[in-house]
Design a protein around this motif. Structure first.
Motif, mmCIF file in Angstrom:
data_model
loop_
_atom_site.group_PDB
_atom_site.id
_atom_site.type_symbol
_atom_site.label_atom_id
_atom_site.label_comp_id
_atom_site.label_asym_id
_atom_site.label_seq_id
_atom_site.Cartn_x
_atom_site.Cartn_y
_atom_site.Cartn_z
ATOM 1 N N ALA A 13 27.048 -81.288 49.736
ATOM 2 C CA ALA A 13 26.995 -82.742 49.583
ATOM 3 C C ALA A 13 28.256 -83.254 48.892
ATOM 4 O O ALA A 13 28.783 -84.307 49.254
ATOM 5 C CB ALA A 13 25.745 -83.137 48.794
ATOM 6 N N ALA A 14 28.752 -82.503 47.905
ATOM 7 C CA ALA A 14 29.956 -82.923 47.193
ATOM 8 C C ALA A 14 31.175 -82.885 48.107
ATOM 9 O O ALA A 14 31.995 -83.817 48.121
ATOM 10 C CB ALA A 14 30.177 -82.031 45.968
ATOM 11 N N ARG A 19 34.981 -85.842 52.074
ATOM 12 C CA ARG A 19 35.467 -86.095 53.434
ATOM 13 C C ARG A 19 35.121 -87.518 53.883
ATOM 14 O O ARG A 19 35.903 -88.163 54.581
ATOM 15 C CB ARG A 19 34.888 -85.055 54.401
ATOM 16 C CG ARG A 19 35.439 -83.658 54.194
ATOM 17 C CD ARG A 19 35.091 -82.728 55.355
ATOM 18 N NE ARG A 19 33.666 -82.495 55.483
ATOM 19 C CZ ARG A 19 32.980 -81.580 54.787
ATOM 20 N NH1 ARG A 19 33.601 -80.834 53.888
ATOM 21 N NH2 ARG A 19 31.679 -81.402 54.966
ATOM 22 N N ILE A 20 33.940 -87.993 53.492
ATOM 23 C CA ILE A 20 33.558 -89.367 53.839
ATOM 24 C C ILE A 20 34.524 -90.350 53.193
ATOM 25 O O ILE A 20 34.990 -91.302 53.837
ATOM 26 C CB ILE A 20 32.112 -89.656 53.389
ATOM 27 C CG1 ILE A 20 31.129 -88.845 54.239
ATOM 28 C CG2 ILE A 20 31.801 -91.156 53.511
ATOM 29 C CD1 ILE A 20 29.689 -88.929 53.759
ATOM 30 N N ARG A 21 34.854 -90.120 51.939
ATOM 31 C CA ARG A 21 35.790 -90.991 51.235
ATOM 32 C C ARG A 21 37.170 -90.942 51.890
ATOM 33 O O ARG A 21 37.841 -91.963 52.043
ATOM 34 C CB ARG A 21 35.880 -90.586 49.767
ATOM 35 C CG ARG A 21 36.740 -91.511 48.912
ATOM 36 C CD ARG A 21 36.496 -91.288 47.430
ATOM 37 N NE ARG A 21 36.606 -89.888 47.051
ATOM 38 C CZ ARG A 21 35.579 -89.123 46.681
ATOM 39 N NH1 ARG A 21 34.351 -89.621 46.673
ATOM 40 N NH2 ARG A 21 35.764 -87.865 46.341
ATOM 41 N N GLU A 47 29.329 -90.735 49.024
ATOM 42 C CA GLU A 47 30.642 -90.285 48.573
ATOM 43 C C GLU A 47 30.567 -89.482 47.279
ATOM 44 O O GLU A 47 31.422 -88.639 47.017
ATOM 45 C CB GLU A 47 31.576 -91.480 48.408
ATOM 46 C CG GLU A 47 31.904 -92.168 49.736
ATOM 47 C CD GLU A 47 32.932 -93.263 49.587
ATOM 48 O OE1 GLU A 47 33.296 -93.585 48.433
ATOM 49 O OE2 GLU A 47 33.380 -93.813 50.616
ATOM 50 N N ARG A 48 29.543 -89.753 46.446
ATOM 51 C CA ARG A 48 29.379 -88.987 45.203
ATOM 52 C C ARG A 48 28.546 -87.730 45.399
ATOM 53 O O ARG A 48 28.342 -86.968 44.451
ATOM 54 C CB ARG A 48 28.740 -89.874 44.124
ATOM 55 C CG ARG A 48 29.603 -91.043 43.679
ATOM 56 C CD ARG A 48 29.070 -91.677 42.392
ATOM 57 N NE ARG A 48 27.721 -92.200 42.537
ATOM 58 C CZ ARG A 48 27.427 -93.424 42.985
ATOM 59 N NH1 ARG A 48 28.405 -94.232 43.357
ATOM 60 N NH2 ARG A 48 26.179 -93.829 43.071
ATOM 61 N N GLY A 49 28.074 -87.487 46.613
ATOM 62 C CA GLY A 49 27.312 -86.279 46.891
ATOM 63 C C GLY A 49 25.887 -86.336 46.399
ATOM 64 O O GLY A 49 25.242 -85.290 46.266
ATOM 65 N N ILE A 50 25.375 -87.547 46.140
ATOM 66 C CA ILE A 50 23.993 -87.670 45.666
ATOM 67 C C ILE A 50 23.020 -87.534 46.829
ATOM 68 O O ILE A 50 21.981 -86.872 46.714
ATOM 69 C CB ILE A 50 23.797 -89.025 44.946
ATOM 70 C CG1 ILE A 50 24.698 -89.090 43.714
ATOM 71 C CG2 ILE A 50 22.328 -89.234 44.559
ATOM 72 C CD1 ILE A 50 24.681 -90.427 43.010
ATOM 73 N N PHE A 56 23.433 -89.608 62.876
ATOM 74 C CA PHE A 56 23.905 -90.842 63.503
ATOM 75 C C PHE A 56 24.894 -91.563 62.593
ATOM 76 O O PHE A 56 25.930 -92.064 63.054
ATOM 77 C CB PHE A 56 22.733 -91.767 63.830
ATOM 78 C CG PHE A 56 23.148 -93.077 64.434
ATOM 79 C CD1 PHE A 56 23.616 -93.128 65.746
ATOM 80 C CD2 PHE A 56 23.098 -94.246 63.690
ATOM 81 C CE1 PHE A 56 24.017 -94.336 66.300
ATOM 82 C CE2 PHE A 56 23.499 -95.452 64.243
ATOM 83 C CZ PHE A 56 23.965 -95.496 65.546
ATOM 84 N N ALA A 57 24.599 -91.611 61.295
ATOM 85 C CA ALA A 57 25.509 -92.257 60.350
ATOM 86 C C ALA A 57 26.850 -91.532 60.307
ATOM 87 O O ALA A 57 27.915 -92.165 60.253
ATOM 88 C CB ALA A 57 24.880 -92.300 58.957
ATOM 89 N N LEU A 58 26.822 -90.194 60.359
ATOM 90 C CA LEU A 58 28.067 -89.428 60.366
ATOM 91 C C LEU A 58 28.896 -89.710 61.613
ATOM 92 O O LEU A 58 30.118 -89.840 61.545
ATOM 93 C CB LEU A 58 27.761 -87.933 60.254
ATOM 94 C CG LEU A 58 27.354 -87.424 58.871
ATOM 95 C CD1 LEU A 58 26.903 -85.974 58.950
ATOM 96 C CD2 LEU A 58 28.516 -87.559 57.886
#
Length: 234
Positions: A13-14, A19-21, A47-50, A56-58
């Motif tokens: 997740a982190a 990568r999302i950021r 973005e914080r890996g929470i 689909f969102a990816l």
């Protein structure tokens, strides 16, 4: 018993959040959320890996950020081929920066047309993030045309632009648009909202742009700041 799996999930997740950021690039978190039809706090949690977004969102993030969906999901790409993009694309240890053909381009949006991207040039991510101190992907490579910046820059040399550095806060070489022509010039901010535009070649006289003028009456824009240059030898 679940601790190892939880640790793996947290680590994934982190890294996914980073990568999302990176894929978001220079787009604000609010705008990114709006395009995804999600709450801005949800993007922050991603973005914080929470929390981890669904598939689909990816896919939508990859489309909006113009980054490979496979890399966004796994951090890897099976192919060495990086699709052309108007944004830099981070893949593994490298950041692929779009090289634009702007010699025959002018007007608004010159760095927003993927058809003008002739290649995606790889740079080590460490070099861009740490050595140059650039944390976003709003980058562009452009070739030098003409001799106005000689001997500092010669025709056919390559420069990397930080497209978010549009405001002239410190003296430096910038890409500008003036009356439909694209130029690389030394730009200096003077008192009274005046910009002094000069060339390295003394044969080209400097001139000044009055920042208080009505922008609708003139065609001038700072497109970005030069952060790196590559020399071409004949």
């Amino acid at each position: 018993m679940d601790r190892p799996s939880n640790e793996l999930r947290d680590a994934y997740a982190a890294s996914l959040g980073e990568r999302i950021r990176s894929c978001r690039g220079g787009v604000t978190r609010e705008e990114f959320a709006r395009k995804l039809d999600l709450h801005v706090n949800t993007i922050g949690k991603f973005e914080r890996g929470i929390t981890i977004p669904d598939a689909f969102a990816l896919l939508r993030m990859a489309e909006i950020g113009k980054c490979p969906a496979e890399w966004l999901l796994t951090g890897k790409v099976k192919s060495d081929k990086i699709d052309r993009s108007v944004h830099a694309v981070e893949s593994g240890d490298y950041i692929y920066v779009p090289h634009f053909d702007v010699a025959m381009s002018a007007g608004n949006g010159v760095f927003c047309d993927v058809e003008r991207v002739v290649a995606m040039r790889p740079f080590e991510a460490k070099f861009i993030r740490q050595d140059l101190g650039i944390s976003h992907n709003e980058l562009a490579l452009v070739s030098v045309v003409g001799n106005s910046m000689e001997p500092l820059l010669r025709s056919r040399d390559t420069t990397m632009l930080d497209l978010l550095a549009k405001g002239v806060t410190t003296e430096g070489i910038h890409a500008i648009r003036l009356d439909g022509a694209l130029m690389l010039k030394q730009v200096q901010r003077l008192p009274g909202k005046v910009l002094r535009v000069s060339s390295a070649n003394p044969e080209y006289a400097p001139f000044e742009i009055d920042g208080s003028e009505d922008e609708s009456e003139r065609d001038f824009m700072v497109l970005g700041r030069v952060r790196w240059g590559g020399v071409t030898f004949n």
